[in-house]
Motif scaffolding. Structure first.
Motif, PDB file in Angstrom:
ATOM      1  N   GLY A  48       0.903  -1.123  -0.047  1.00  0.00           N
ATOM      2  CA  GLY A  48      -0.109  -0.129   0.163  1.00  0.00           C
ATOM      3  C   GLY A  48       0.703   1.220   0.069  1.00  0.00           C
ATOM      4  O   GLY A  48       2.159   1.117   0.239  1.00  0.00           O
ATOM      5  N   LEU A  77      -0.723   0.273  -8.429  1.00  0.00           N
ATOM      6  CA  LEU A  77      -0.074  -0.130  -7.324  1.00  0.00           C
ATOM      7  C   LEU A  77      -0.429  -1.926  -7.337  1.00  0.00           C
ATOM      8  O   LEU A  77      -1.594  -2.038  -7.770  1.00  0.00           O
ATOM      9  N   LEU A  96      -0.713  -4.819  -4.669  1.00  0.00           N
ATOM     10  CA  LEU A  96      -0.548  -5.321  -3.153  1.00  0.00           C
ATOM     11  C   LEU A  96      -0.304  -6.420  -3.310  1.00  0.00           C
ATOM     12  O   LEU A  96      -0.512  -7.590  -4.083  1.00  0.00           O
ATOM     13  N   ARG A 138     -11.903  -4.274   0.882  1.00  0.00           N
ATOM     14  CA  ARG A 138     -11.482  -2.777   1.128  1.00  0.00           C
ATOM     15  C   ARG A 138     -12.450  -2.193   1.968  1.00  0.00           C
ATOM     16  O   ARG A 138     -13.768  -2.418   1.964  1.00  0.00           O
ATOM     17  N   LEU A 183      -6.170   4.250 -10.666  1.00  0.00           N
ATOM     18  CA  LEU A 183      -6.936   4.385  -9.500  1.00  0.00           C
ATOM     19  C   LEU A 183      -7.228   5.764  -9.218  1.00  0.00           C
ATOM     20  O   LEU A 183      -6.862   6.670 -10.040  1.00  0.00           O
ATOM     21  N   THR A 236      -9.489   5.186  -2.186  1.00  0.00           N
ATOM     22  CA  THR A 236      -8.837   5.320  -1.136  1.00  0.00           C
ATOM     23  C   THR A 236      -9.692   4.296   0.071  1.00  0.00           C
ATOM     24  O   THR A 236     -10.676   4.602   0.181  1.00  0.00           O
ATOM     25  N   TYR A 246      -7.009  -1.783   2.482  1.00  0.00           N
ATOM     26  CA  TYR A 246      -7.198  -3.092   1.907  1.00  0.00           C
ATOM     27  C   TYR A 246      -6.775  -4.207   2.731  1.00  0.00           C
ATOM     28  O   TYR A 246      -5.635  -4.141   3.162  1.00  0.00           O
ATOM     29  N   THR A 290      -3.753  -3.020   4.861  1.00  0.00           N
ATOM     30  CA  THR A 290      -2.656  -1.927   4.202  1.00  0.00           C
ATOM     31  C   THR A 290      -3.420  -0.710   3.663  1.00  0.00           C
ATOM     32  O   THR A 290      -4.358  -0.958   2.921  1.00  0.00           O
ATOM     33  N   GLN A 291      -2.878   0.284   3.909  1.00  0.00           N
ATOM     34  CA  GLN A 291      -3.473   1.550   3.500  1.00  0.00           C
ATOM     35  C   GLN A 291      -3.125   1.901   2.225  1.00  0.00           C
ATOM     36  O   GLN A 291      -2.058   1.975   1.767  1.00  0.00           O
ATOM     37  N   VAL A 292      -4.174   2.312   1.265  1.00  0.00           N
ATOM     38  CA  VAL A 292      -3.959   2.791   0.025  1.00  0.00           C
ATOM     39  C   VAL A 292      -4.864   4.316   0.103  1.00  0.00           C
ATOM     40  O   VAL A 292      -5.964   4.327   0.140  1.00  0.00           O
ATOM     41  N   THR A 293      -4.120   5.323  -0.472  1.00  0.00           N
ATOM     42  CA  THR A 293      -4.420   6.534  -0.682  1.00  0.00           C
ATOM     43  C   THR A 293      -4.162   7.194  -2.041  1.00  0.00           C
ATOM     44  O   THR A 293      -3.016   6.896  -2.479  1.00  0.00           O
TER      45      THR A 293
END
Length: 119
Positions: free
Chosen positions: A9, A18, A20, A38, A86, A91, A94, A113-116
């Motif tokens: 992430g 990205l 993962l 997510r 994306l 955001t 996940y 895991t953070q996805v921004t």
């Protein structure tokens, strides 16, 4: 017991990509399928994609069909989620999950895991 550890992430600009990863360990023989979910702030957890243990069958939510690809490497006991195009609405935190073969439900979860995605 099964342990799942996500990675990959981070922060990405809109239109970016990205990948993962989710590494499984422990009693992985009890898993029949792996999936990605997510959860965005204030929203319910959302199913994204799933793949069976052999890797020859996958399914996607309409919201990510054509943009996200789930895959697996059985030699590494690892599942991937390739995320393309994306958008800020992607955001979220996940999570990967393992489906228990006997219980037929997602019993095992990673820590997330953070996805921004910035606009």
């Amino acid at each position: 017991q099964v342990q799942l550890v996500e990675s990959g992430g981070g922060l990405v600009q809109a239109g970016g990509s990205l990948r993962l990863s989710c590494a499984a360990s422990g009693r992985t023989f009890s898993i029949s399928a792996m999936a990605w979910f997510r959860q965005a702030p204030g929203k319910e957890r959302e199913f994204l994609a799933a793949i069976n243990w052999s890797g020859d069958s996958s399914t996607y939510a309409d919201s990510v069909q054509g943009r996200f690809i789930i895959s697996r490497d059985n030699a590494k006991n690892t599942v991937y989620l390739q995320m393309n195009s994306l958008q800020p609405e992607d955001t979220a935190v996940y999570y990967c999950a393992g489906r228990n073969m006997l219980l037929q439900r997602y019993e095992y979860w990673g820590q997330g895991t953070q996805v921004t995605v910035s606009s």
